[in-house]
Write a protein that holds these residues in place. Structure first.
Motif, PDB file in Angstrom:
ATOM      1  N   THR A 131      -2.385 -15.278   1.797  1.00  0.00           N
ATOM      2  CA  THR A 131      -2.880 -14.081   1.127  1.00  0.00           C
ATOM      3  C   THR A 131      -1.808 -13.530   0.200  1.00  0.00           C
ATOM      4  O   THR A 131      -0.746 -13.119   0.664  1.00  0.00           O
ATOM      5  CB  THR A 131      -3.267 -13.017   2.169  1.00  0.00           C
TER       6      THR A 131
ATOM      7  N   THR B 159     -14.733  -9.774  -2.967  1.00  0.00           N
ATOM      8  CA  THR B 159     -13.481  -9.958  -2.234  1.00  0.00           C
ATOM      9  C   THR B 159     -13.580 -11.149  -1.291  1.00  0.00           C
ATOM     10  O   THR B 159     -12.660 -11.965  -1.210  1.00  0.00           O
ATOM     11  CB  THR B 159     -13.124  -8.685  -1.443  1.00  0.00           C
TER      12      THR B 159
ATOM     13  N   GLN C 294      -6.756 -13.504  -9.733  1.00  0.00           N
ATOM     14  CA  GLN C 294      -6.878 -12.085 -10.068  1.00  0.00           C
ATOM     15  C   GLN C 294      -7.903 -11.892 -11.182  1.00  0.00           C
ATOM     16  O   GLN C 294      -8.715 -10.967 -11.129  1.00  0.00           O
ATOM     17  CB  GLN C 294      -5.539 -11.512 -10.514  1.00  0.00           C
TER      18      GLN C 294
ATOM     19  N   ARG D 238       0.139 -10.885  -2.344  1.00  0.00           N
ATOM     20  CA  ARG D 238       0.450  -9.466  -2.161  1.00  0.00           C
ATOM     21  C   ARG D 238      -0.645  -8.572  -2.752  1.00  0.00           C
ATOM     22  O   ARG D 238      -1.008  -7.564  -2.160  1.00  0.00           O
ATOM     23  CB  ARG D 238       1.796  -9.140  -2.790  1.00  0.00           C
ATOM     24  N   TRP D 239      -1.182  -8.943  -3.906  1.00  0.00           N
ATOM     25  CA  TRP D 239      -2.190  -8.094  -4.546  1.00  0.00           C
ATOM     26  C   TRP D 239      -3.455  -8.015  -3.703  1.00  0.00           C
ATOM     27  O   TRP D 239      -4.146  -7.006  -3.711  1.00  0.00           O
ATOM     28  CB  TRP D 239      -2.503  -8.563  -5.968  1.00  0.00           C
ATOM     29  N   ARG D 240      -3.770  -9.075  -2.948  1.00  0.00           N
ATOM     30  CA  ARG D 240      -4.957  -9.046  -2.084  1.00  0.00           C
ATOM     31  C   ARG D 240      -4.717  -8.186  -0.855  1.00  0.00           C
ATOM     32  O   ARG D 240      -5.651  -7.585  -0.340  1.00  0.00           O
ATOM     33  CB  ARG D 240      -5.335 -10.455  -1.669  1.00  0.00           C
ATOM     34  N   ARG D 241      -3.479  -8.129  -0.381  1.00  0.00           N
ATOM     35  CA  ARG D 241      -3.182  -7.268   0.770  1.00  0.00           C
ATOM     36  C   ARG D 241      -3.348  -5.799   0.403  1.00  0.00           C
ATOM     37  O   ARG D 241      -3.743  -4.984   1.231  1.00  0.00           O
ATOM     38  CB  ARG D 241      -1.779  -7.538   1.288  1.00  0.00           C
ATOM     39  N   ARG D 242      -3.062  -5.469  -0.843  1.00  0.00           N
ATOM     40  CA  ARG D 242      -3.226  -4.078  -1.292  1.00  0.00           C
ATOM     41  C   ARG D 242      -4.687  -3.691  -1.430  1.00  0.00           C
ATOM     42  O   ARG D 242      -5.018  -2.508  -1.425  1.00  0.00           O
ATOM     43  CB  ARG D 242      -2.499  -3.867  -2.608  1.00  0.00           C
ATOM     44  N   LEU D 243      -5.570  -4.667  -1.552  1.00  0.00           N
ATOM     45  CA  LEU D 243      -7.002  -4.367  -1.649  1.00  0.00           C
ATOM     46  C   LEU D 243      -7.526  -3.731  -0.367  1.00  0.00           C
ATOM     47  O   LEU D 243      -8.511  -2.995  -0.408  1.00  0.00           O
ATOM     48  CB  LEU D 243      -7.796  -5.644  -1.928  1.00  0.00           C
ATOM     49  N   LYS D 244      -6.880  -4.005   0.754  1.00  0.00           N
ATOM     50  CA  LYS D 244      -7.330  -3.431   2.031  1.00  0.00           C
ATOM     51  C   LYS D 244      -7.334  -1.911   1.972  1.00  0.00           C
ATOM     52  O   LYS D 244      -8.221  -1.267   2.524  1.00  0.00           O
ATOM     53  CB  LYS D 244      -6.451  -3.907   3.177  1.00  0.00           C
ATOM     54  N   TRP D 245      -6.342  -1.323   1.291  1.00  0.00           N
ATOM     55  CA  TRP D 245      -6.281   0.135   1.179  1.00  0.00           C
ATOM     56  C   TRP D 245      -7.446   0.659   0.335  1.00  0.00           C
ATOM     57  O   TRP D 245      -8.068   1.677   0.683  1.00  0.00           O
ATOM     58  CB  TRP D 245      -4.953   0.579   0.581  1.00  0.00           C
ATOM     59  N   LEU D 246      -7.740  -0.014  -0.750  1.00  0.00           N
ATOM     60  CA  LEU D 246      -8.846   0.391  -1.611  1.00  0.00           C
ATOM     61  C   LEU D 246     -10.184   0.257  -0.869  1.00  0.00           C
ATOM     62  O   LEU D 246     -11.028   1.152  -0.933  1.00  0.00           O
ATOM     63  CB  LEU D 246      -8.858  -0.458  -2.881  1.00  0.00           C
TER      64      LEU D 246
END
Length: 91
Positions: free
Chosen positions: A56, A47, A6, A58-66
């Motif tokens: 992967t 990324t 991170q 959890r914090w990287r999965r949330r990057l998909k939304w961003l």
């Protein structure tokens, strides 16, 4: 507590954003649209460069939304630019 990955990701994105501002100011080309597009490219590159190989977090999965939101805004910028270029009455 932030993990090492991170911290690498955040450091990479911040370095890209700051260097983008510096280069655009030096070239006297600073605009919101251009800064956004170049920053989005940087976020995508960082990324991919910091992506883990086997799992992967959890914090990287949330990057998909961003990233998805960034791509939607990018599409809006591109469509707006195309409409500016086209002559009156075409659309």
């Amino acid at each position: 507590m932030a993990t090492r990955r991170q911290q690498q990701y955040i450091s990479g994105v911040l370095a890209w954003c700051l260097s983008t501002v510096l280069v655009l100011v030096l070239l006297d080309s600073l605009s919101y649209e251009l800064y956004f597009v170049i920053t989005l490219i940087g976020v995508l590159v960082v990324t991919e460069l910091t992506a883990p190989f086997n799992l992967t977090p959890r914090w990287r999965r949330r990057l998909k939304w961003l990233i998805g939101l960034g791509l939607v805004v990018f599409a809006y910028v591109v469509i707006r630019r195309i409409l500016e270029i086209l002559p009156e009455g075409v659309i």
